[in-house]
Design an enzyme around this catalytic site. Structure first.
Site, PDB file in Angstrom:
ATOM      1  N   GLU A  85       0.845  -1.185   0.000  1.00 52.98           N
ATOM      2  CA  GLU A  85       0.000   0.000   0.000  1.00 52.98           C
ATOM      3  C   GLU A  85       0.886   1.243   0.000  1.00 52.98           C
ATOM      4  O   GLU A  85       0.474   2.326   0.373  1.00 52.98           O
ATOM      5  CB  GLU A  85      -0.968  -0.008   1.180  1.00 52.98           C
ATOM      6  N   CYS A 117      -3.486  -3.771   4.315  1.00 52.91           N
ATOM      7  CA  CYS A 117      -2.574  -4.806   4.820  1.00 52.91           C
ATOM      8  C   CYS A 117      -2.968  -6.207   4.367  1.00 52.91           C
ATOM      9  O   CYS A 117      -2.257  -7.172   4.663  1.00 52.91           O
ATOM     10  CB  CYS A 117      -2.509  -4.753   6.345  1.00 52.91           C
ATOM     11  N   HIS A 241      -2.682 -10.397  12.028  1.00 52.40           N
ATOM     12  CA  HIS A 241      -2.117  -9.145  11.519  1.00 52.40           C
ATOM     13  C   HIS A 241      -1.726  -8.290  12.733  1.00 52.40           C
ATOM     14  O   HIS A 241      -2.499  -8.189  13.692  1.00 52.40           O
ATOM     15  CB  HIS A 241      -3.146  -8.428  10.635  1.00 52.40           C
TER      16      HIS A 241
END
Ligand code: CAA
Length: 433
Positions: A85, A117, A241
């Site tokens: 990103e 993400c 994550h």
């Protein structure tokens, strides 16, 4: 017939930026109790990219290290996907630069994926399907590369970070084999975290982002549990994550409490904190040092787990939750294969962390400002002091609307040679028998 049963990650390498900012320095400069950052958010330091580093150079460094350390035959790679990103161009993918600089064959499909993400997970899913289908016998290279940057003094600043993770996907006795269960994903249009094209720092609604992350986790986990039949205690490790390490604790706690309430007083084998220390904490040591890698942060945890555990986790089932703001979440799992020991000490994490240099707060601000200037059109520059070691890829600025990259020369650290892309590999990609 395609065989998906042995498809997985065969090799992993992490690029660790050379500089870092201890979170205690950031806290004292911002007038905040350092315990908020180290205990409240769970970090120790954040990686700070040198101004000559960008998403391309980090991806090249991680990929080159992977090819070299695991002695990978470039001619076998037929797919290269970069998840990021931190795009450097609205049209040209980072993957095209990486393809050129690491010298892959022209008979290779290349593209980037983007969904905050989640992008590297999308890339891995595509790579795994390709390896089990039309690409059988060949390899896919998936790279996650990002620089996480928020406004100065904002709540997100202590959760910044940078780095790249390169993963080789193939169908031959992978060190981490994907479980072949039905998929569990979740999408919802939500403005929890975003970065408009005219900004180099992200905008975020912190509480909304945490709520959305946990909602995606609950939904995908429940769906995966039903479809796979794997119970909570069927995972030796659960990885998440990691926008900041405490978030992994919040995620683990969510699943732990869900399980505890379903057991109707039958009890859990260990209390919450002990379960977390056994199940998730062993994977977080590198995240605590590097901060948020955005697309790479889940895979930094996987690399951290396998780099230190090696053979002791052979045969272990690992559950993984990927979350990308905006949002998309996915829960999936894999089993550590017999050759996982090849990753022990080989992902580049230990040596990358050992050669790091701490910045003070002034140094951090100077890097930030110089990087912003260098990335502006017309700011063509040379290698700046303090760059990575000789032979490293450097982003040198923009000339004639083109990003210019070079290799730090062997003779003189501050000189550079303009590096055209490598000649493509001459050997055609070859499937194995
Ligand atoms: N001593 C000990 N602990 C302290 C403390 C002190 N002196 N002061 C505060 N704390 C604790 C708080 O109690 C809190 O802990 P809990 O969450 O367990 O309650 C923790 O430190 C953080 O404090 P705040 O909630 O007050 O922190 P904040 O509001 O200033 O910032 C944040 C937190 C909103 C997450 C901010 O870091 C942020 O905006 N981060 C970026 C967004 C993000 O990471 N979102 C996560 C989900 S989205 C995602 O995952 C995608 C992505 O990669 C961005």
């Amino acid at each position: 017939m395609p065989n998906s049963a042995t498809v997985g990650i065969e090799a992993m390498a992490v690029h660790v930026p050379k500089y870092y900012l201890p979170l205690e320095s950031l806290a004292s400069a911002n007038g905040i109790d350092p315990i908020k950052f180290t205990v409240g958010l769970g970090g120790r330091a954040i990686a700070i990219p040198h101004p000559n580093e960008d998403a391309v150079t980090m991806a090249v460094e991680a990929s080159s290290a992977l090819l070299k350390r695991y002695n990978v035959d470039r001619s076998r790679i037929g797919l290269l996907i970069v998840g990021s990103e931190t795009g450097v161009d609205a049209a040209k993918p980072i993957a095209a630069y990486v393809h050129g600089f690491i010298g892959l064959h022209s008979m290779c499909r290349t593209f980037d994926t983007k969904h905050a993400c989640y992008s590297a997970t999308a890339a891995l899913t595509l790579a795994r399907e390709w390896c089990a289908g039309s690409g059988r016998g060949r390899k896919a290279l998936v790279v996650a590369t990002d620089i996480a940057q928020y406004d100065r003094g904002s709540p997100g600043e202590p959760t910044q970070g940078a780095g790249a993770v390169a993963m080789l996907v193939g169908d031959a006795a992978a060190a981490f084999v994907f479980d072949d269960f039905p998929e569990a994903f979740y999408t919802r249009h939500v403005m929890d975290f975003w970065r408009p094209n005219y900004r180099n720092t992200a905008l975020v609604d912190g509480p909304a982002s945490i709520k959305s992350y946990l909602e995606a986790l609950r939904t995908t986990y429940a769906s995966y549990e039903v479809q796979s039949g794997v119970p909570f205690n069927g995972y030796k490790h659960l990885l998440f994550h990691v926008p900041f390490p405490k978030m992994a604790f919040k995620a683990f706690k969510t699943l732990y409490e869900r399980e505890a309430s379903r057991r109707n007083g039958d009890g859990m084998p260990f209390p919450l904190d002990e379960s977390f220390e056994r199940c998730t904490a062993p994977a977080l040591w590198a995240n605590r040092e590097l901060g948020n890698l955005y697309s790479g942060s889940l895979y930094l945890s996987l690399a951290g787990l396998l780099d230190r555990s090696g053979a002791t986790v052979e045969g272990a089932r690992v559950g993984l939750f990927s979350y990308g703001s905006g949002c998309c979440g996915e829960f999936f799992s894999g089993t550590v294969g017999a050759c996982a020991a090849v990753w022990r000490g080989r992902t580049g994490l230990t040596e990358g962390l050992a050669r790091r240099t701490a910045l003070d707060h002034q140094g951090y601000l100077a890097f930030r400002e110089t990087a912003a200037t260098l990335a502006r059109e017309g700011s063509f520059n040379a290698v700046l002091p303090g760059v990575e070691q000789t032979g490293a890829m450097a982003f040198l600025g923009i000339k004639n609307h083109q990003r210019v990259y070079g290799l730090v020369s062997a003779e003189h650290e501050t000189a550079f040679i303009h590096t055209p892309p490598c000649e493509p590999s001459r050997t055609a990609p070859t499937p194995t028998a």
